[in-house]
Motif scaffolding. Structure first.
Motif, short mmCIF file in Angstrom:
data_model
loop_
_atom_site.label_atom_id
_atom_site.label_comp_id
_atom_site.label_asym_id
_atom_site.label_seq_id
_atom_site.Cartn_x
_atom_site.Cartn_y
_atom_site.Cartn_z
N TRP A 200 0.81 9.28 -5.61
CA TRP A 200 0.45 10.48 -4.85
C TRP A 200 0.48 11.75 -5.71
N GLN B 1 -6.15 11.87 -0.07
CA GLN B 1 -6.07 11.06 1.15
C GLN B 1 -7.32 10.19 1.30
N LEU C 264 -7.25 7.25 -1.16
CA LEU C 264 -6.27 6.22 -0.79
C LEU C 264 -6.69 5.47 0.48
N PHE D 261 0.84 -1.20 0.00
CA PHE D 261 0.00 0.00 0.00
C PHE D 261 0.88 1.26 0.00
N THR D 262 1.93 1.25 0.81
CA THR D 262 2.84 2.39 0.87
C THR D 262 3.46 2.66 -0.50
N TYR E 53 0.90 4.25 -2.66
CA TYR E 53 0.75 5.62 -2.18
C TYR E 53 1.84 6.50 -2.81
N HIS E 54 3.09 6.09 -2.70
CA HIS E 54 4.20 6.89 -3.22
C HIS E 54 4.22 6.92 -4.74
N TRP F 231 -7.39 1.37 0.78
CA TRP F 231 -6.90 0.46 1.82
C TRP F 231 -8.06 -0.23 2.54
#
Length: 182
Positions: free
Chosen positions: A29, A51, A54, A21-22, A25-26, A58
């Motif tokens: 984004w 936000q 995302l 997930f991270t 996100y990166h 999740w």
């Protein structure tokens, strides 16, 4: 994780892998922020929308079936922008209606107070018996029969005094209405 494809990241994320997930996100984004900003022209709203999208990604990771992650996220941003815009419009409309109703209520109170003062001024200029009958009728809410008994006059005389008082008030109010039109 940077060398994994989107579908591999989605599969890992569906199993609860926070690192996957991270990475998503990166990876997305900046692109998502640009899309949101393009529609809102407000940095804080754009960040909030990204936000939100995302976080929902999740939260729904186990039930989502995404074929193309970039298209899914871009579409989700556009829907969130629309939802955000709709909520902002609703807030503005509600605030506007509250302001308008408060403003109108205040104006109505002022006009009612002015009208009440104006009528009281007219009543004070009435002959004494006429003024007493009017006050007993309209201020204290007594019937013509009760007024007649209290003032020791006939019921017809009480009715005549009240009629005279109301006619005088009505004529003066017509006069003031003409002034409002001028």
């Amino acid at each position: 994780m940077q060398h994994f494809s989107d579908s591999e990241l989605l599969t890992s994320m569906a199993r609860g892998d926070e690192a996957a997930f991270t990475e998503i996100y990166h990876r997305y984004w900046q692109q998502l922020l640009a899309i949101a900003w393009k529609h809102t022209y407000d940095e804080s709203s754009a960040k909030e929308i990204v936000q939100e999208v995302l976080i929902k990604l999740w939260d729904r990771r186990e039930s989502l079936e995404i074929r193309e992650l970039s298209h899914y996220l871009a579409t989700a941003i556009k829907f969130s922008v629309f939802k955000h815009y709709h909520q902002q419009q609703r807030r503005k409309n509600i605030l506007h209606s509250i302001f308008r109703s408060t403003h109108n209520a205040d104006e109505e109170k002022i006009y009612a107070r002015l009208l009440d003062d104006y009528i009281n001024g007219i009543v004070e200029k009435l002959p004494e018996k006429c003024r007493q009958v009017y006050k007993l009728s309209r201020v204290e809410g007594k019937s013509n029969q009760q007024i007649a008994g209290a003032m020791n006059i006939s019921e017809k005389t009480a009715e005549a005094h009240l009629t005279k008082a109301l006619r005088t008030i009505r004529l003066n109010l017509r006069h003031i209405n003409m002034l409002f039109f001028i």
